[in-house]
Design a protein around this motif. Structure first.
Motif, PDB file in Angstrom:
ATOM      1  N   UNK A  44     174.665   2.945 -15.740  1.00 55.24           N
ATOM      2  CA  UNK A  44     174.253   2.269 -16.976  1.00 55.24           C
ATOM      3  C   UNK A  44     175.440   1.690 -17.737  1.00 55.24           C
ATOM      4  N   UNK A  45     176.601   2.327 -17.622  1.00 53.71           N
ATOM      5  CA  UNK A  45     177.811   1.793 -18.271  1.00 53.71           C
ATOM      6  C   UNK A  45     178.401   0.709 -17.362  1.00 53.71           C
ATOM      7  N   UNK A  46     177.807  -0.463 -17.425  1.00 56.35           N
ATOM      8  CA  UNK A  46     178.127  -1.569 -16.510  1.00 56.35           C
ATOM      9  C   UNK A  46     179.579  -2.037 -16.597  1.00 56.35           C
ATOM     10  N   UNK A  47     180.206  -1.872 -17.752  1.00 56.23           N
ATOM     11  CA  UNK A  47     181.581  -2.348 -17.932  1.00 56.23           C
ATOM     12  C   UNK A  47     182.597  -1.206 -17.863  1.00 56.23           C
ATOM     13  N   UNK A  48     182.162  -0.063 -17.395  1.00 59.30           N
ATOM     14  CA  UNK A  48     183.058   1.096 -17.306  1.00 59.30           C
ATOM     15  C   UNK A  48     183.956   0.996 -16.078  1.00 59.30           C
ATOM     16  N   UNK A  49     184.991   1.807 -16.082  1.00 58.12           N
ATOM     17  CA  UNK A  49     185.861   1.883 -14.914  1.00 58.12           C
ATOM     18  C   UNK A  49     185.120   2.501 -13.728  1.00 58.12           C
ATOM     19  N   UNK A  75     184.978   1.035  -9.907  1.00 59.82           N
ATOM     20  CA  UNK A  75     185.569   1.744  -8.772  1.00 59.82           C
ATOM     21  C   UNK A  75     184.595   2.557  -7.921  1.00 59.82           C
ATOM     22  N   UNK A  76     183.420   2.869  -8.427  1.00 59.86           N
ATOM     23  CA  UNK A  76     182.428   3.553  -7.592  1.00 59.86           C
ATOM     24  C   UNK A  76     181.516   2.469  -7.016  1.00 59.86           C
ATOM     25  N   UNK A  77     181.956   1.946  -5.900  1.00 58.73           N
ATOM     26  CA  UNK A  77     181.210   0.908  -5.189  1.00 58.73           C
ATOM     27  C   UNK A  77     180.277   1.574  -4.180  1.00 58.73           C
ATOM     28  N   UNK A  78     179.359   0.817  -3.628  1.00 56.16           N
ATOM     29  CA  UNK A  78     178.457   1.402  -2.632  1.00 56.16           C
ATOM     30  C   UNK A  78     179.205   1.966  -1.432  1.00 56.16           C
ATOM     31  N   UNK A  93     180.599  14.108 -11.378  1.00 58.49           N
ATOM     32  CA  UNK A  93     181.772  13.514 -12.012  1.00 58.49           C
ATOM     33  C   UNK A  93     181.418  12.252 -12.796  1.00 58.49           C
ATOM     34  N   UNK A  94     180.483  11.470 -12.293  1.00 50.67           N
ATOM     35  CA  UNK A  94     180.160  10.192 -12.941  1.00 50.67           C
ATOM     36  C   UNK A  94     178.860  10.245 -13.743  1.00 50.67           C
ATOM     37  N   UNK A  95     178.331  11.420 -13.967  1.00 57.15           N
ATOM     38  CA  UNK A  95     177.029  11.568 -14.637  1.00 57.15           C
ATOM     39  C   UNK A  95     176.964  10.861 -15.986  1.00 57.15           C
ATOM     40  N   UNK A  96     178.038  10.895 -16.759  1.00 49.55           N
ATOM     41  CA  UNK A  96     177.981  10.256 -18.086  1.00 49.55           C
ATOM     42  C   UNK A  96     177.889   8.741 -17.974  1.00 49.55           C
ATOM     43  N   UNK A  97     178.509   8.136 -16.975  1.00 53.02           N
ATOM     44  CA  UNK A  97     178.413   6.677 -16.791  1.00 53.02           C
ATOM     45  C   UNK A  97     177.041   6.279 -16.257  1.00 53.02           C
ATOM     46  N   UNK A 132     177.529   3.351 -22.704  1.00 49.19           N
ATOM     47  CA  UNK A 132     178.647   3.051 -23.610  1.00 49.19           C
ATOM     48  C   UNK A 132     179.962   3.721 -23.199  1.00 49.19           C
ATOM     49  N   UNK A 133     180.118   4.040 -21.947  1.00 51.99           N
ATOM     50  CA  UNK A 133     181.320   4.733 -21.495  1.00 51.99           C
ATOM     51  C   UNK A 133     182.404   3.743 -21.091  1.00 51.99           C
ATOM     52  N   UNK A 134     183.648   4.055 -21.446  1.00 56.11           N
ATOM     53  CA  UNK A 134     184.767   3.198 -21.022  1.00 56.11           C
ATOM     54  C   UNK A 134     185.251   3.632 -19.638  1.00 56.11           C
ATOM     55  N   UNK A 135     185.584   4.902 -19.504  1.00 55.61           N
ATOM     56  CA  UNK A 135     185.985   5.425 -18.193  1.00 55.61           C
ATOM     57  C   UNK A 135     184.740   5.880 -17.439  1.00 55.61           C
ATOM     58  N   UNK A 136     184.062   6.891 -17.980  1.00 54.08           N
ATOM     59  CA  UNK A 136     182.805   7.345 -17.394  1.00 54.08           C
ATOM     60  C   UNK A 136     182.932   8.370 -16.300  1.00 54.08           C
ATOM     61  N   UNK A 137     184.021   9.124 -16.281  1.00 54.40           N
ATOM     62  CA  UNK A 137     184.214  10.107 -15.215  1.00 54.40           C
ATOM     63  C   UNK A 137     184.928  11.337 -15.762  1.00 54.40           C
TER      64      UNK A 137
END
Length: 149
Positions: free
Chosen positions: A34-39, A43-46, A67-71, A76-81
């Motif tokens: 959901x955090x489309x503009x997050x890091x 970096x977490x590509x398919x 690890x990426x649950x918040x993103x 609204x996450x910047x890093x998300x990890x």
């Protein structure tokens, strides 16, 4: 009764192999971040997800999904990890390394040097705007235990 037990055990064994090969081994589907503009979105590509989504850390069984649950959950996450334990950085290095490098603006080959000599700290504090207090947060963990959530 005894003659039917091996057949039942055989069927159960076959069923377990089916479950393991078709569900556990196939991993989770690629998540909607959901955090489309997050890091994390960068970096977490398919292909990275396919490579790492079944991996678990030895210390606490932490996964890339955790690890990426918040993103995944918030937009609204910047890093998300978050790392779940110290070995998260190694197990999920394909995500953490470039993400940390971009966030901190450091090169892949940079190293950290600790220098606890306070006399080397230089700075000026304006008399017009003196600092009355400051706070530094440091988090540590105990080897063999997961990091605090």
């Amino acid at each position: 009764f005894v003659k039917s037990a091996p057949t039942s055990v055989s069927r159960l064994s076959h069923h377990n192999k089916y479950l393991t090969s078709n569900f556990i081994m196939s991993g989770e589907p690629f998540p909607e971040i959901k955090s489309k503009h997050s890091l994390v979105a960068k970096y977490v590509t398919e292909p990275i997800w396919e490579k790492l989504n079944r991996a678990k850390t030895a210390t606490s069984g932490f996964t890339l999904a955790k690890a990426i649950a918040c993103a995944v959950e918030f937009n609204n996450q910047h890093c998300g990890i978050y790392a779940g334990d110290w070995d998260s950085y190694k197990v999920f290095a394909d995500v953490f390394d470039p993400l940390i490098q971009e966030y901190h603006g450091i090169a892949a080959d940079s190293t950290h040097t600790s220098d606890m000599d306070a006399s080397k700290i230089k700075g000026t504090i304006s008399k017009e705007a003196p600092v009355h207090s400051t706070r530094i947060r440091v988090g540590r963990n105990i080897d063999g235990y997961g990091l605090s959530p």
